[in-house]
Enzyme design. Structure first.
Site, PDB file in Angstrom:
ATOM      1  N   ASP A 215      13.210  35.169 -33.275  1.00  0.00           N
ATOM      2  CA  ASP A 215      12.237  33.772 -33.725  1.00  0.00           C
ATOM      3  C   ASP A 215      11.896  33.637 -34.504  1.00  0.00           C
ATOM      4  O   ASP A 215      11.340  34.353 -35.449  1.00  0.00           O
ATOM      5  CB  ASP A 215      12.200  33.676 -32.372  1.00  0.00           C
ATOM      6  CG  ASP A 215      12.182  32.005 -31.895  1.00  0.00           C
ATOM      7  OD1 ASP A 215      12.396  31.373 -32.495  1.00  0.00           O
ATOM      8  OD2 ASP A 215      11.258  31.826 -31.758  1.00  0.00           O
TER       9      ASP A 215
ATOM     10  N   ASP B 125      10.007  34.360 -27.704  1.00  0.00           N
ATOM     11  CA  ASP B 125       8.610  33.641 -27.244  1.00  0.00           C
ATOM     12  C   ASP B 125       9.332  32.629 -26.154  1.00  0.00           C
ATOM     13  O   ASP B 125       8.768  32.511 -25.477  1.00  0.00           O
ATOM     14  CB  ASP B 125       7.645  32.766 -27.893  1.00  0.00           C
ATOM     15  CG  ASP B 125       7.876  31.710 -28.826  1.00  0.00           C
ATOM     16  OD1 ASP B 125       9.413  31.376 -29.110  1.00  0.00           O
ATOM     17  OD2 ASP B 125       7.645  31.196 -29.253  1.00  0.00           O
TER      18      ASP B 125
END
Length: 202
Positions: free
Chosen positions: A11, A174
């Site tokens: 990410d 996350d």
């Protein structure tokens, strides 16, 4: 880490770039645009979601903010307010990712928009001596693909375009929800709870 892993998907926000979403909220407040209902921890809503999915142009976004604020605001002022969310990219993270490319195929999969991405490349990465395209074997961005995480179709699209076997792929994010969807199609996942905790995997 599983020895079968050959591919790593990172990410961007909260993993590579540090974020301060409340800084963007405050900056928009200063120009007269209330974003409290739009900017969330892991996903955006409304006009911000449309920008992130590539369904609207930056010009449409600027005009929308001006209409809500009820006054003329320069495009540059609006983009500066939005970019306040992006704090910095740690050189150690990109250095570590570049090192990982000697052992793995490394990709980025990010929910982002063209304003944030251009700023991240031209200001944040370049200021520490990196070009984002030199750090990854492939970069997949929501606004280019017209899909956003956690939509499973986005994961399938990345898997197809990058020719990835799910069981050989580690996804680092996350967001719990994003990790759950990636895991549901066979990816191995690591839910990152704090900056650089993924360093310990390697």
């Amino acid at each position: 880490m599983d020895r079968r892993i050959k591919n790593i998907i990172f990410d961007f926000g909260g993993i590579i770039v540090d974020l301060d979403k409340q800084a963007a909220v405050r900056a928009f407040d200063e120009i007269g645009f209330d974003t409290a209902s739009y900017i969330r921890d892991y996903v955006q809503e409304g006009i911000f979601a449309s920008l992130e999915s590539g369904d609207i142009s930056p010009e449409f976004f600027y005009d929308y903010v001006r209409s809500k604020a009820g006054r003329h605001i320069e495009d540059s002022v609006i983009s500066q307010a939005w970019n306040r969310m992006l704090v910095a990219i740690s050189p150690s993270r990109l250095q570590f990712i570049c090192h990982l490319r000697t052992k793995f195929r490394v990709f980025m999969l990010s929910n982002t928009n063209v304003i944030h991405w251009n700023y991240s490349c031209s200001e944040l990465a370049s200021s520490i001596g990196y070009r984002m395209e030199d750090c990854f074997d492939g970069i997949f961005l929501s606004y280019r693909m017209h899909l956003t995480k956690p939509d499973v179709r986005l994961f399938h699209a990345v898997q197809t375009e990058a020719s990835l076997l799910a069981e050989e792929t580690l996804f680092i994010d996350d967001s719990v929800e994003n990790c759950k969807v990636a895991e549901s199609i066979g990816f191995q996942v690591f839910h990152s709870r704090c900056p650089e905790d993924w360093f310990t995997l390697f």
